[in-house]
Design a protein around this motif. Structure first.
Motif, PDB file in Angstrom:
ATOM      1  N   ASN A 193       0.828  -1.204   0.000  1.00 34.74           N
ATOM      2  CA  ASN A 193       0.000   0.000   0.000  1.00 34.74           C
ATOM      3  C   ASN A 193       0.865   1.257   0.000  1.00 34.74           C
ATOM      4  O   ASN A 193       0.538   2.237  -0.668  1.00 34.74           O
ATOM      5  CB  ASN A 193      -0.946  -0.006   1.207  1.00 34.74           C
ATOM      6  CG  ASN A 193      -2.210  -0.776   0.948  1.00 34.74           C
ATOM      7  OD1 ASN A 193      -3.129  -0.270   0.334  1.00 34.74           O
ATOM      8  ND2 ASN A 193      -2.248  -2.017   1.403  1.00 34.74           N
ATOM      9  N   ALA A 194       1.967   1.233   0.752  1.00 35.02           N
ATOM     10  CA  ALA A 194       2.865   2.391   0.796  1.00 35.02           C
ATOM     11  C   ALA A 194       3.487   2.660  -0.574  1.00 35.02           C
ATOM     12  O   ALA A 194       3.554   3.813  -1.024  1.00 35.02           O
ATOM     13  CB  ALA A 194       3.956   2.184   1.845  1.00 35.02           C
ATOM     14  N   VAL A 195       3.927   1.602  -1.248  1.00 39.58           N
ATOM     15  CA  VAL A 195       4.494   1.762  -2.595  1.00 39.58           C
ATOM     16  C   VAL A 195       3.462   2.374  -3.524  1.00 39.58           C
ATOM     17  O   VAL A 195       3.757   3.292  -4.301  1.00 39.58           O
ATOM     18  CB  VAL A 195       5.005   0.408  -3.141  1.00 39.58           C
ATOM     19  CG1 VAL A 195       5.273   0.464  -4.633  1.00 39.58           C
ATOM     20  CG2 VAL A 195       6.249  -0.027  -2.389  1.00 39.58           C
ATOM     21  N   CYS A 196       2.230   1.890  -3.444  1.00 41.34           N
ATOM     22  CA  CYS A 196       1.155   2.419  -4.287  1.00 41.34           C
ATOM     23  C   CYS A 196       0.917   3.903  -4.011  1.00 41.34           C
ATOM     24  O   CYS A 196       0.782   4.707  -4.942  1.00 41.34           O
ATOM     25  CB  CYS A 196      -0.119   1.620  -4.051  1.00 41.34           C
ATOM     26  SG  CYS A 196      -1.436   2.034  -5.192  1.00 41.34           S
ATOM     27  N   LEU A 197       0.889   4.274  -2.734  1.00 37.86           N
ATOM     28  CA  LEU A 197       0.654   5.680  -2.386  1.00 37.86           C
ATOM     29  C   LEU A 197       1.816   6.572  -2.807  1.00 37.86           C
ATOM     30  O   LEU A 197       1.602   7.693  -3.279  1.00 37.86           O
ATOM     31  CB  LEU A 197       0.384   5.822  -0.889  1.00 37.86           C
ATOM     32  CG  LEU A 197      -0.962   5.315  -0.404  1.00 37.86           C
ATOM     33  CD1 LEU A 197      -1.064   5.414   1.121  1.00 37.86           C
ATOM     34  CD2 LEU A 197      -2.100   6.079  -1.068  1.00 37.86           C
ATOM     35  N   VAL A 198       3.027   6.090  -2.655  1.00 40.60           N
ATOM     36  CA  VAL A 198       4.190   6.894  -3.052  1.00 40.60           C
ATOM     37  C   VAL A 198       4.188   7.127  -4.562  1.00 40.60           C
ATOM     38  O   VAL A 198       4.290   8.268  -5.027  1.00 40.60           O
ATOM     39  CB  VAL A 198       5.509   6.227  -2.601  1.00 40.60           C
ATOM     40  CG1 VAL A 198       6.711   6.870  -3.276  1.00 40.60           C
ATOM     41  CG2 VAL A 198       5.645   6.310  -1.083  1.00 40.60           C
TER      42      VAL A 198
ATOM     43  N   LEU B  44      -4.348   6.615   3.947  1.00 38.12           N
ATOM     44  CA  LEU B  44      -3.434   6.016   4.925  1.00 38.12           C
ATOM     45  C   LEU B  44      -4.149   5.041   5.853  1.00 38.12           C
ATOM     46  O   LEU B  44      -3.734   3.885   5.989  1.00 38.12           O
ATOM     47  CB  LEU B  44      -2.723   7.109   5.719  1.00 38.12           C
ATOM     48  CG  LEU B  44      -1.762   7.984   4.907  1.00 38.12           C
ATOM     49  CD1 LEU B  44      -1.243   9.142   5.760  1.00 38.12           C
ATOM     50  CD2 LEU B  44      -0.618   7.158   4.352  1.00 38.12           C
ATOM     51  N   ALA B  45      -5.219   5.478   6.496  1.00 35.20           N
ATOM     52  CA  ALA B  45      -5.947   4.594   7.417  1.00 35.20           C
ATOM     53  C   ALA B  45      -6.552   3.415   6.668  1.00 35.20           C
ATOM     54  O   ALA B  45      -6.493   2.270   7.135  1.00 35.20           O
ATOM     55  CB  ALA B  45      -7.026   5.371   8.161  1.00 35.20           C
ATOM     56  N   GLY B  46      -7.126   3.667   5.498  1.00 28.95           N
ATOM     57  CA  GLY B  46      -7.712   2.592   4.703  1.00 28.95           C
ATOM     58  C   GLY B  46      -6.685   1.562   4.285  1.00 28.95           C
ATOM     59  O   GLY B  46      -6.971   0.355   4.258  1.00 28.95           O
ATOM     60  N   GLY B  47      -5.478   2.020   3.959  1.00 28.00           N
ATOM     61  CA  GLY B  47      -4.411   1.093   3.588  1.00 28.00           C
ATOM     62  C   GLY B  47      -4.050   0.160   4.730  1.00 28.00           C
ATOM     63  O   GLY B  47      -3.835  -1.034   4.529  1.00 28.00           O
ATOM     64  N   LEU B  48      -4.019   0.709   5.943  1.00 28.33           N
ATOM     65  CA  LEU B  48      -3.727  -0.122   7.109  1.00 28.33           C
ATOM     66  C   LEU B  48      -4.859  -1.111   7.381  1.00 28.33           C
ATOM     67  O   LEU B  48      -4.618  -2.285   7.680  1.00 28.33           O
ATOM     68  CB  LEU B  48      -3.460   0.752   8.335  1.00 28.33           C
ATOM     69  CG  LEU B  48      -2.181   1.579   8.275  1.00 28.33           C
ATOM     70  CD1 LEU B  48      -2.092   2.516   9.473  1.00 28.33           C
ATOM     71  CD2 LEU B  48      -0.959   0.673   8.210  1.00 28.33           C
TER      72      LEU B  48
END
Length: 192
Positions: A137-142, A166-170
């Motif tokens: 998820n972090a890679v996707c957001l970056v 961010l919260a949804g990714g977690l």
């Protein structure tokens, strides 16, 4: 090749199946990803949906190669006009619009979570599965945020294209890890 025995059992060694079986798995994966795209909360410029959950699960279950290939097949379907993107959207113009960075990140996300799953970050290790999916998820957001910054500016990209996810990714990472854990428990006999 999957190295964790419990993960190999849970995955069913998809990579070792006959080619026709793998093609069927890719098609099933694109259907699953399309269905996840319809579960959305329409925000502008980037909607919230279940795509990243589907992408990380496909990577973790299929492995890095077949997972990335499945996501690429889904992107090709979208480019060809099939209504498989968020809310049934379709067309090549999405690959140059505000969501393009996220779309192009998806195969990398599937490959990352698949690669980590092949190394034991899955199944019987739900904390590692959660971390794998959170990294995806972090890679996707970056990557998505970087492209969005080009389109609408860095501040707006951060405000509208990263923070709301961010919260949804977690949460999606926790759900994905829970699903993998349940799958591995169902497929693997409990060892004493």
């Amino acid at each position: 090749m999957v190295t964790d025995k419990s993960v190999a059992s849970a995955l069913g060694n998809i990579q070792d199946k006959p080619l026709l079986w793998q093609v069927g798995a890719v098609l099933a994966g694109t259907v699953f990803l399309a269905a996840a795209s319809y579960v959305e909360v329409p925000l502008v410029p980037v909607p919230v949906n279940m795509q990243t959950l589907a992408v990380t699960l496909i990577g973790a279950v299929y492995g890095w190669r077949l997972g990335a290939l499945t996501v690429i097949a889904w992107l090709v379907e979208a480019a060809l006009g099939m209504p498989v993107l968020s809310g049934g959207a379709a067309g090549a113009h999405h690959f140059v619009g505000p969501t393009a960075g996220y779309l192009f990140a998806f195969p990398l996300v599937a490959a990352l979570t698949g690669w980590l799953a092949e190394r034991g970050w899955s199944g019987q290790r739900p904390v590692l599965a959660f971390l794998s999916m959170a990294l995806g998820n972090a890679v996707c957001l970056v990557l998505g945020g970087m492209w969005l910054a080009v389109v609408i500016g860095p501040q707006d990209a951060w405000t509208f294209g990263v923070v709301p996810f961010l919260a949804g990714g977690l949460l999606k990472s926790a759900l994905g890890a829970s699903l993998l854990y349940a799958l591995s428990r169902r497929k693997s006999p409990k060892s004493e």
